[in-house]
Design a protein around this motif. Structure first.
Motif, PDB file in Angstrom:
ATOM      1  N   SER A 212       4.722  13.041 -13.982  1.00  0.00           N
ATOM      2  CA  SER A 212       5.188  13.275 -12.617  1.00  0.00           C
ATOM      3  C   SER A 212       4.244  14.174 -11.820  1.00  0.00           C
ATOM      4  N   LYS A 214       1.234  15.128  -9.776  1.00  0.00           N
ATOM      5  CA  LYS A 214       0.348  14.310  -8.969  1.00  0.00           C
ATOM      6  C   LYS A 214      -1.080  14.323  -9.504  1.00  0.00           C
ATOM      7  N   VAL A 217      -1.314  12.186 -12.705  1.00  0.00           N
ATOM      8  CA  VAL A 217      -1.216  10.767 -12.387  1.00  0.00           C
ATOM      9  C   VAL A 217      -2.529  10.258 -11.812  1.00  0.00           C
TER      10      VAL A 217
END
Length: 356
Positions: A212, A214, A217
């Motif tokens: 989760s 940022k 990811v």
């Protein structure tokens, strides 16, 4: 969480059971698999359940009739239709006839006979594992996506029909009864495989934690979509595909190859280059097999592997199967299905990472 598809295997005993009651005393038609012994085994099993069963070997005129919306007398009044798709029919020189006689004919027959059918079973002999194998690199593995998608769509359009696909290791008599038991079981998934070891293969969702944060990811995506990666998109870079390409170019700067029927998309090419990607636009109609062969050869000279294939080409005609004309069905599937088949076969499916 995200839910990737995986292939799960289980023992066949979990799927053993009685055949549906509607089979008893009904009529069944089997499209020939090309293996008379296998077809005879299917007939024997169905006749033992009280079904009047025949094998159908389509004539060239039958495909003409289907495409011109003329009735095929063999399928009239049937309760169960079994459509066998032999992988031996698939090859570089037979892609066009394979699409017409094995795939398009399935869609058109379903349109013609769907209202009277209680069951439709699609049998294939791609390998039974629902996954590509090194032993059969040229097999039409795309069927393991096309068939369950079609079965789900057909059940949505025709409430009450039972539509399933079963992929086998081969069309052999010993697998006939199991194929019918799997495909006609009321709780069977849209597509089932029967492996060479006679284990049952099915697609299953698995829960995988999704990062989760940022930054994390972005780091993971950059590894898979960064400047060293090659992404090929079909559909001329229009619609949602254009938005995806802009985002990919801005965030990750991968090498982009765009295929489209338009002769020139210099405006899009310039925009994507300004965002940081190397971009190559090639005019190509995916429905044109020889043109796809030439294009694939050209791409392989500089990019022997494609990491991500974005198949955005397609035509939308938002009506259910029964309300589409044969011409409309062909237009929709020729680009989306035959076009994909043409490219995967011409470039080499084992040289393409992920297909979206």
């Amino acid at each position: 969480s995200r839910y990737p598809l995986k292939v799960a295997y289980e023992l066949p005993r979990a799927w053993k059971g009685d055949f549906p009651l509607w089979l008893s005393g009904g009529k069944a038609l089997i499209k020939s698999s090309g293996n008379p012994a296998f077809d005879a085994s299917l007939v024997k099993v169905l006749q033992s359940r009280g079904m009047e069963t025949r094998v159908w070997v389509p004539e060239p005129s039958d495909f003409d009739d289907l495409e011109n919306a003329r009735p095929i007398k063999q399928v009239q009044g049937m309760d169960l239709y079994i459509h066998s798709i032999p992988r031996a029919r698939f090859g570089r020189k037979t892609r066009k006839s394979f699409y017409r006689e094995e795939v398009l004919s399935l869609f058109l027959l379903s349109r013609q006979a769907g209202k009277c059918l209680k069951g439709l079973l699609v049998l294939s002999d791609v390998g039974g594992t629902l996954a590509p194998t090194e032993q059969n690199p040229a097999a039409p593995f795309f069927l393991n996506g096309v068939v369950p998608g079609f079965c789900q769509a057909l059940e949505k359009d025709l409430p009450g029909i039972h539509a399933r696909g079963v992929d086998l290791a081969e069309f052999s008599p010993p697998q006939a009864e199991m194929a019918l038991a799997m495909g006609l079981h009321p709780d069977a998934p849209p597509q089932t495989g029967i492996s060479p070891e006679e284990k049952i293969a099915r697609f299953a969702l698995s829960f995988v934690p999704l990062a989760s944060e940022k930054e994390r990811v972005h780091s993971v995506l950059k590894e898979h979509l960064g400047p060293a990666r090659v992404i090929l998109a079909t559909g001329g870079g229009a619609g949602i595909t254009a938005h995806l390409l802009r985002r990919l170019a801005k965030e990750f700067q991968p090498k982009l190859i765009i295929l489209g029927r338009s002769a020139d998309r210099q405006d899009l090419v310039k925009e994507l280059r300004n965002l940081g990607s190397d971009v190559w636009y090639i005019s190509c109609d995916l429905a044109d097999g020889p043109a796809v062969d030439r294009t694939a050869t050209l791409i392989r000279k500089t990019h022997p592997r494609i990491d991500l294939f974005l198949h955005g080409a397609g035509i939308e005609i938002s009506r259910n199967l029964l309300n589409k004309t044969p011409e409309e069905i062909d237009r929709v599937y020729r680009v989306k299905v035959a076009g994909l088949v043409n490219f995967l076969d011409a470039f080499g499916e084992n040289q393409i990472g992920n297909v979206v």
